[in-house]
Design a protein around this motif. Structure first.
Motif, PDB file in Angstrom:
ATOM      1  N   GLN A 281      -7.455 -15.183   2.501  1.00 49.81           N
ATOM      2  CA  GLN A 281      -7.851 -16.177   3.496  1.00 49.81           C
ATOM      3  C   GLN A 281      -7.874 -15.564   4.882  1.00 49.81           C
ATOM      4  O   GLN A 281      -8.803 -15.784   5.666  1.00 49.81           O
ATOM      5  CB  GLN A 281      -6.893 -17.378   3.465  1.00 49.81           C
ATOM      6  CG  GLN A 281      -7.302 -18.528   4.377  1.00 49.81           C
ATOM      7  CD  GLN A 281      -8.562 -19.224   3.910  1.00 49.81           C
ATOM      8  OE1 GLN A 281      -8.887 -19.176   2.730  1.00 49.81           O
ATOM      9  NE2 GLN A 281      -9.269 -19.877   4.813  1.00 49.81           N
ATOM     10  N   GLY A 282      -6.855 -14.793   5.211  1.00 49.85           N
ATOM     11  CA  GLY A 282      -6.810 -14.158   6.517  1.00 49.85           C
ATOM     12  C   GLY A 282      -7.906 -13.117   6.700  1.00 49.85           C
ATOM     13  O   GLY A 282      -8.446 -12.960   7.790  1.00 49.85           O
ATOM     14  N   ALA A 283      -8.245 -12.414   5.614  1.00 47.58           N
ATOM     15  CA  ALA A 283      -9.235 -11.342   5.713  1.00 47.58           C
ATOM     16  C   ALA A 283     -10.664 -11.840   5.602  1.00 47.58           C
ATOM     17  O   ALA A 283     -11.562 -11.296   6.250  1.00 47.58           O
ATOM     18  CB  ALA A 283      -8.976 -10.296   4.625  1.00 47.58           C
ATOM     19  N   ALA A 284     -10.896 -12.884   4.778  1.00 54.04           N
ATOM     20  CA  ALA A 284     -12.286 -13.262   4.510  1.00 54.04           C
ATOM     21  C   ALA A 284     -12.459 -14.754   4.283  1.00 54.04           C
ATOM     22  O   ALA A 284     -13.413 -15.169   3.621  1.00 54.04           O
ATOM     23  CB  ALA A 284     -12.793 -12.499   3.277  1.00 54.04           C
ATOM     24  N   GLY A 285     -11.570 -15.565   4.823  1.00 49.49           N
ATOM     25  CA  GLY A 285     -11.636 -16.995   4.585  1.00 49.49           C
ATOM     26  C   GLY A 285     -12.305 -17.775   5.693  1.00 49.49           C
ATOM     27  O   GLY A 285     -12.551 -17.256   6.783  1.00 49.49           O
ATOM     28  N   ASP A 286     -12.585 -19.019   5.406  1.00 48.16           N
ATOM     29  CA  ASP A 286     -13.124 -19.944   6.401  1.00 48.16           C
ATOM     30  C   ASP A 286     -12.022 -20.909   6.804  1.00 48.16           C
ATOM     31  O   ASP A 286     -11.501 -21.653   5.967  1.00 48.16           O
ATOM     32  CB  ASP A 286     -14.312 -20.732   5.827  1.00 48.16           C
ATOM     33  CG  ASP A 286     -15.524 -19.841   5.582  1.00 48.16           C
ATOM     34  OD1 ASP A 286     -15.612 -18.790   6.223  1.00 48.16           O
ATOM     35  OD2 ASP A 286     -16.369 -20.203   4.745  1.00 48.16           O
ATOM     36  N   GLY A 287     -11.653 -20.898   8.074  1.00 50.84           N
ATOM     37  CA  GLY A 287     -10.637 -21.816   8.555  1.00 50.84           C
ATOM     38  C   GLY A 287      -9.238 -21.429   8.108  1.00 50.84           C
ATOM     39  O   GLY A 287      -8.980 -20.317   7.658  1.00 50.84           O
ATOM     40  N   PHE A 288      -8.308 -22.396   8.230  1.00 55.72           N
ATOM     41  CA  PHE A 288      -6.916 -22.137   7.908  1.00 55.72           C
ATOM     42  C   PHE A 288      -6.656 -22.162   6.404  1.00 55.72           C
ATOM     43  O   PHE A 288      -5.688 -21.584   5.934  1.00 55.72           O
ATOM     44  CB  PHE A 288      -6.022 -23.175   8.600  1.00 55.72           C
ATOM     45  CG  PHE A 288      -5.936 -22.986  10.090  1.00 55.72           C
ATOM     46  CD1 PHE A 288      -4.990 -22.136  10.637  1.00 55.72           C
ATOM     47  CD2 PHE A 288      -6.804 -23.644  10.942  1.00 55.72           C
ATOM     48  CE1 PHE A 288      -4.906 -21.955  11.999  1.00 55.72           C
ATOM     49  CE2 PHE A 288      -6.735 -23.465  12.312  1.00 55.72           C
ATOM     50  CZ  PHE A 288      -5.777 -22.615  12.851  1.00 55.72           C
ATOM     51  N   GLY A 289      -7.470 -22.869   5.655  1.00 55.01           N
ATOM     52  CA  GLY A 289      -7.278 -22.913   4.212  1.00 55.01           C
ATOM     53  C   GLY A 289      -6.006 -23.617   3.791  1.00 55.01           C
ATOM     54  O   GLY A 289      -5.408 -23.271   2.771  1.00 55.01           O
ATOM     55  N   PHE A 290      -5.567 -24.627   4.541  1.00 57.08           N
ATOM     56  CA  PHE A 290      -4.348 -25.348   4.185  1.00 57.08           C
ATOM     57  C   PHE A 290      -4.481 -25.945   2.790  1.00 57.08           C
ATOM     58  O   PHE A 290      -5.512 -26.493   2.429  1.00 57.08           O
ATOM     59  CB  PHE A 290      -4.061 -26.471   5.185  1.00 57.08           C
ATOM     60  CG  PHE A 290      -3.723 -25.991   6.582  1.00 57.08           C
ATOM     61  CD1 PHE A 290      -3.084 -24.784   6.788  1.00 57.08           C
ATOM     62  CD2 PHE A 290      -4.039 -26.770   7.691  1.00 57.08           C
ATOM     63  CE1 PHE A 290      -2.770 -24.342   8.060  1.00 57.08           C
ATOM     64  CE2 PHE A 290      -3.724 -26.344   8.969  1.00 57.08           C
ATOM     65  CZ  PHE A 290      -3.092 -25.128   9.160  1.00 57.08           C
ATOM     66  N   SER A 291      -3.389 -25.881   2.018  1.00 57.38           N
ATOM     67  CA  SER A 291      -3.451 -26.320   0.620  1.00 57.38           C
ATOM     68  C   SER A 291      -2.435 -27.400   0.264  1.00 57.38           C
ATOM     69  O   SER A 291      -2.488 -27.953  -0.835  1.00 57.38           O
ATOM     70  CB  SER A 291      -3.228 -25.118  -0.313  1.00 57.38           C
ATOM     71  OG  SER A 291      -1.933 -24.559  -0.117  1.00 57.38           O
ATOM     72  N   TRP A 292      -1.502 -27.694   1.165  1.00 55.81           N
ATOM     73  CA  TRP A 292      -0.442 -28.651   0.832  1.00 55.81           C
ATOM     74  C   TRP A 292      -0.024 -29.432   2.074  1.00 55.81           C
ATOM     75  O   TRP A 292      -0.008 -28.859   3.169  1.00 55.81           O
ATOM     76  CB  TRP A 292       0.761 -27.899   0.265  1.00 55.81           C
ATOM     77  CG  TRP A 292       1.917 -28.798  -0.047  1.00 55.81           C
ATOM     78  CD1 TRP A 292       2.152 -29.480  -1.196  1.00 55.81           C
ATOM     79  CD2 TRP A 292       2.994 -29.141   0.842  1.00 55.81           C
ATOM     80  NE1 TRP A 292       3.304 -30.223  -1.079  1.00 55.81           N
ATOM     81  CE2 TRP A 292       3.841 -30.027   0.167  1.00 55.81           C
ATOM     82  CE3 TRP A 292       3.311 -28.775   2.163  1.00 55.81           C
ATOM     83  CZ2 TRP A 292       4.988 -30.566   0.741  1.00 55.81           C
ATOM     84  CZ3 TRP A 292       4.450 -29.310   2.752  1.00 55.81           C
ATOM     85  CH2 TRP A 292       5.282 -30.190   2.032  1.00 55.81           C
ATOM     86  N   PRO A 293       0.295 -30.732   1.891  1.00 54.03           N
ATOM     87  CA  PRO A 293       0.067 -31.559   0.695  1.00 54.03           C
ATOM     88  C   PRO A 293      -1.405 -31.927   0.570  1.00 54.03           C
ATOM     89  O   PRO A 293      -2.120 -31.987   1.571  1.00 54.03           O
ATOM     90  CB  PRO A 293       0.928 -32.795   0.965  1.00 54.03           C
ATOM     91  CG  PRO A 293       0.979 -32.905   2.463  1.00 54.03           C
ATOM     92  CD  PRO A 293       0.968 -31.492   2.971  1.00 54.03           C
TER      93      PRO A 293
END
Length: 333
Positions: A281-293
């Motif tokens: 996510q840090g290297a190639a993601g879009d946005g923060f990528g929050f997953s929880w909750p």
């Protein structure tokens, strides 16, 4: 006799006007000192987050878990500074703004590539109390991932996940409460001891077309916030050290870790793991990528971390019946 004109302003009136203007200008700088100090405190909390002690209630790890949310104070400070008409507060606001952008600004821009990648992986904490295991499994499989890791698998529901995924994934291994499903052959599957007394981590070798990949699946112990004990994470931290040691001993060059680590990349307690691996996510993601909750994502505690491969893209998947969002990534081998 006057002609109705205003004439020159008396010297005394001009002096009083000048003094009032000076007082107003000085007020612009004097007003909002407390707001400015608050802005400086927020900035230093972000700068020195690693120095916040964990001795009492693991408050340091708690702050690091939700560190990006300190940015919410920036617009609040801006509004307060404008209402107070404080130049000092507005200038002080630049400090937390610059610090936040330095820490998290890179996550505001999309880095995912539209194409590319030899291997697509996904991971999901399915929740032991999931009311729809079959539907959840099919939702994750719909991502098109070549390899899927699941955590928090209840013994009584493993067969439901196996049945739902059998048509898409020819190979799979389940160890304790974690499992790995793959379109490519698996070998050397074994539990990984993370010092819990029962199995919540495993390792297997995936024979991907681009070469062998050591895939780890892990579910770190839960982190709790308790009134009388604060942010309790001691068992999670011990398990993190054990998993870090196992990864350090790994002989296969390409490594992928999939799982619920119950901590973010900023959490110092995961250093044994995060110091060796990169976040997709840090290297190639879009946005923060929050997953929880899943109902209102506030932190990315579900992670895809890699070594020896190149992240191409990383994203969150649509919500399932779990309390976590599934996440996925594509990597180049």
């Amino acid at each position: 006799m006057t002609n109705g004109g205003t004439g020159a302003q008396p010297f005394g009136s001009r002096l009083r006007s000048l003094l009032e203007r000076v007082r107003d200008d000085r007020g612009v700088w004097r007003r909002g000192i407390l707001i400015a100090l608050f802005a400086v405190v927020i900035a230093f909390l972000m700068i020195l987050h690693a120095q916040i002690p964990n001795r009492i209630g693991n408050v340091g790890s708690l702050a690091e878990t939700f560190l990006p949310w300190l940015g919410l104070f920036i617009p609040v400070i801006l509004v307060a500074a404008l209402l107070r008409r404080s130049a000092t507060a507005l200038i002080a606001l630049l400090l937390p703004l610059i610090v936040w952008l330095n820490l998290f600004g890179g996550l505001l821009t999309g880095k995912s590539a539209a194409a590319g990648g030899d291997l697509t992986v996904a991971t999901h904490n399915v929740n032991a109390e999931n009311p729809d295991p079959a539907g959840t499994a099919k939702d994750v499989a719909a991502s098109g991932a070549d390899v899927v890791a699941l955590q928090e698998l209840p013994i009584g529901q493993v067969s439901a996940y196996e049945k739902a995924l059998a048509g898409t994934y020819k190979y799979h291994e389940v160890q304790g409460t974690v499992g790995l499903w793959s379109k490519h052959p698996l070998s050397a599957a074994a539990p990984v001891d993370i010092r819990l007394g029962w199995t919540r981590a495993m390792r297997a070798t995936v024979a991907a077309p681009g070469g062998e990949v050591a895939v780890y699946v892990a579910h770190m112990p839960s982190v709790r916030v308790k009134v009388n004990a604060g942010f309790t994470a001691n068992q999670r931290d011990k398990s993190s050290d054990a998993l870090g040691e196992a990864i350090a001993r790994e002989q296969v060059r390409r490594v992928v870790l999939l799982g619920d680590l119950n901590g973010t990349m900023n959490d110092r307690s995961l250093n044994a793991i995060t110091s060796q691996l990169r976040s997709t996510q840090g290297a190639a993601g879009d946005g923060f990528g929050f997953s929880w909750p899943a109902s209102f994502p506030m932190a990315r505690i579900d992670q895809i971390l890699v070594r020896g491969v190149e992240p191409v893209s990383s994203w969150t998947l649509p919500r399932t019946a779990s309390d976590h969002l599934p996440i996925a990534a594509r990597v180049d081998l």
